[in-house]
Design a protein around this motif. Structure first.
Motif, short mmCIF file in Angstrom:
data_model
loop_
_atom_site.label_atom_id
_atom_site.label_comp_id
_atom_site.label_asym_id
_atom_site.label_seq_id
_atom_site.Cartn_x
_atom_site.Cartn_y
_atom_site.Cartn_z
N ALA A 1 8.10 3.54 -8.05
CA ALA A 1 8.34 2.21 -8.60
C ALA A 1 9.55 1.55 -7.95
O ALA A 1 9.50 0.38 -7.57
N ILE A 2 10.66 2.29 -7.81
CA ILE A 2 11.87 1.66 -7.27
C ILE A 2 11.73 1.33 -5.79
O ILE A 2 12.44 0.49 -5.26
N LYS A 3 10.77 1.98 -5.12
CA LYS A 3 10.52 1.68 -3.71
C LYS A 3 9.42 0.63 -3.55
O LYS A 3 9.00 0.35 -2.43
N PHE A 4 8.93 0.09 -4.66
CA PHE A 4 7.85 -0.90 -4.66
C PHE A 4 6.55 -0.33 -4.09
O PHE A 4 5.70 -1.07 -3.61
N GLU A 5 6.38 0.98 -4.14
CA GLU A 5 5.17 1.61 -3.62
C GLU A 5 4.03 1.56 -4.62
O GLU A 5 2.85 1.57 -4.23
N GLU A 6 4.36 1.54 -5.92
CA GLU A 6 3.32 1.50 -6.95
C GLU A 6 3.86 0.82 -8.19
O GLU A 6 4.96 1.11 -8.65
N LEU A 7 3.04 -0.09 -8.72
CA LEU A 7 3.36 -0.76 -9.97
C LEU A 7 2.43 -0.20 -11.04
O LEU A 7 1.21 -0.39 -10.97
N PHE A 8 2.99 0.50 -12.00
CA PHE A 8 2.18 1.13 -13.05
C PHE A 8 1.83 0.10 -14.13
O PHE A 8 2.46 -0.96 -14.23
N ASP A 9 0.85 0.42 -14.96
CA ASP A 9 0.44 -0.51 -16.00
C ASP A 9 1.32 -0.41 -17.24
O ASP A 9 1.01 -0.95 -18.29
N HIS A 10 2.44 0.28 -17.10
CA HIS A 10 3.43 0.43 -18.17
C HIS A 10 4.80 0.62 -17.53
O HIS A 10 4.87 1.10 -16.39
N PRO A 11 5.87 0.27 -18.21
CA PRO A 11 7.19 0.57 -17.66
C PRO A 11 7.43 2.08 -17.65
O PRO A 11 6.99 2.80 -18.55
N VAL A 12 8.10 2.55 -16.61
CA VAL A 12 8.47 3.96 -16.56
C VAL A 12 9.60 4.22 -17.55
O VAL A 12 9.67 5.28 -18.19
N HIS A 13 10.47 3.22 -17.71
CA HIS A 13 11.64 3.36 -18.57
C HIS A 13 11.79 2.14 -19.47
O HIS A 13 11.52 1.01 -19.06
#
Length: 333
Positions: A38-50
């Motif tokens: 996520a922090i590398k903009f490689e994948e955007l999940f359908d929920h926040p990680v944090h």
């Protein structure tokens, strides 16, 4: 997440080492892998990680560099009146976080969580949901024996104590209590050392402990002594240069072509009034992406508003939002 923030100590490696089952170790490593993507903009999940949750906006301190210590500032105005998320709503939020796949929760933003009467019921409830990471930030002034034991018997994985100095003079210049008493620095220092001793006595590996140091003009000469003193006592040292929320900026937009903010790609921050921000930084206080009393977390994260905001940052267009522009200048240059 900027170059002005550093963590000294591999706290995540230690967390994996200390977890007591292979399942927990594997789950934690998967969580950190999601975070890295996520922090590398490689994948955007359908929920926040944090997710950050501000249980209330109350603090017994009014530090000079914090909005609470700047009551006449734009951000400081909001802290003049009490806001609090009801206990049952907190439990509902935590349950939803777990159900949608959130891995990490922090139970504080701009407040002192140990001042909240329900905080241990909230911690224990969250602990039973088995998040990979559950933590909070405290000024340690209320860290008495009872609270210390409760923390050590809870499921917190990490706790951070804010100090920002290595002498009573410096500490009490910047980190002042609303009802100051003589020897405040000595009291807080002893509270933390007693907590660490109790942790060792109880043979507890968690929560892992960080101490933090925000660099200011009047304390930076103390950082090396601070680091030397704490490096063999705690699991990590959190170092950050001051973010000046009241400073005016004028900067060439060309600089933004190589800079982007990754916070909206992995986190949201739920404020004590229910409004939701795309980050935990002060500038983000002026950006509203939803409200927990009108939408659920999943809806807020997957809204068109949030998707456009995330795309703006991924595409190096942070300067299109005035608050993000000021924040990136302040934290990146």
């Amino acid at each position: 997440m900027t170059d002005k923030t550093k963590v000294l100590g591999d706290i995540h490696h230690k967390a994996v080492d200390f977890l007591d089952t292979d399942f927990k170790k594997s789950s934690y490593l998967k969580y950190r892998n999601k975070f890295d993507k996520a922090i590398k903009f490689e994948e955007l999940f359908d929920h926040p990680v944090h997710v950050d949750i501000e249980v209330d906006n109350i603090c017994n301190y009014a530090c000079s560099f914090c909005p609470i210590g700047q009551p006449e500032s734009d951000l400081g105005q909001w802290y003049k009146n009490k806001h609090e998320i009801p206990l049952e709503k907190l439990k509902s939020l935590l349950t939803e976080c777990k159900e949608i796949g959130v891995n990490s929760v922090q139970l504080s933003i701009v407040n002192e969580p140990l001042a909240n009467k329900n905080i241990f019921e909230v911690i224990n409830f969250a602990s039973e949901l088995n998040f990979d990471d559950l933590y909070m930030v405290s000024n340690a002034s209320l860290l008495d024996d009872r609270r210390s034991e409760s923390i050590l018997n809870s499921g917190l994985t990490k706790i951070q104590f804010s100090l920002d100095g290595f002498s009573a003079e410096t500490y009490e210049k910047y980190r002042f209590a609303k009802n100051p008493k003589p020897g405040q620095y000595k009291k807080v220092l002893n509270n933390i050392l007693k907590f660490l001793n109790l942790k060792k006595k109880m043979n507890k590996k968690f929560p892992l402990v960080k101490v933090s140091f925000i660099e200011l003009d009047g304390n930076k000469h103390e950082f090396e002594d601070f680091k030397k003193f704490w490096s063999d006592k705690v699991d990590a040292i959190h170092y950050q240069k001051l973010i000046d929320y009241e400073k005016d900026f004028d900067f060439d937009d060309e600089k933004f072509k190589k800079i982007r903010c990754n916070m909206p790609y992995f986190r949201i921050a739920i404020k004590a009034d229910g409004n939701v921000r795309p980050c935990c930084v002060g500038y983000g206080e002026k950006i509203n992406i939803g409200n927990i009393y009108k939408q659920n977390i999943f809806e807020i994260w997957n809204s068109n508003l949030m998707k456009k905001f995330q795309a703006m940052h991924k595409e190096y267009k942070s300067n299109k939002n005035a608050h993000c522009k000021d924040c990136i200048i302040s934290t990146s240059f």
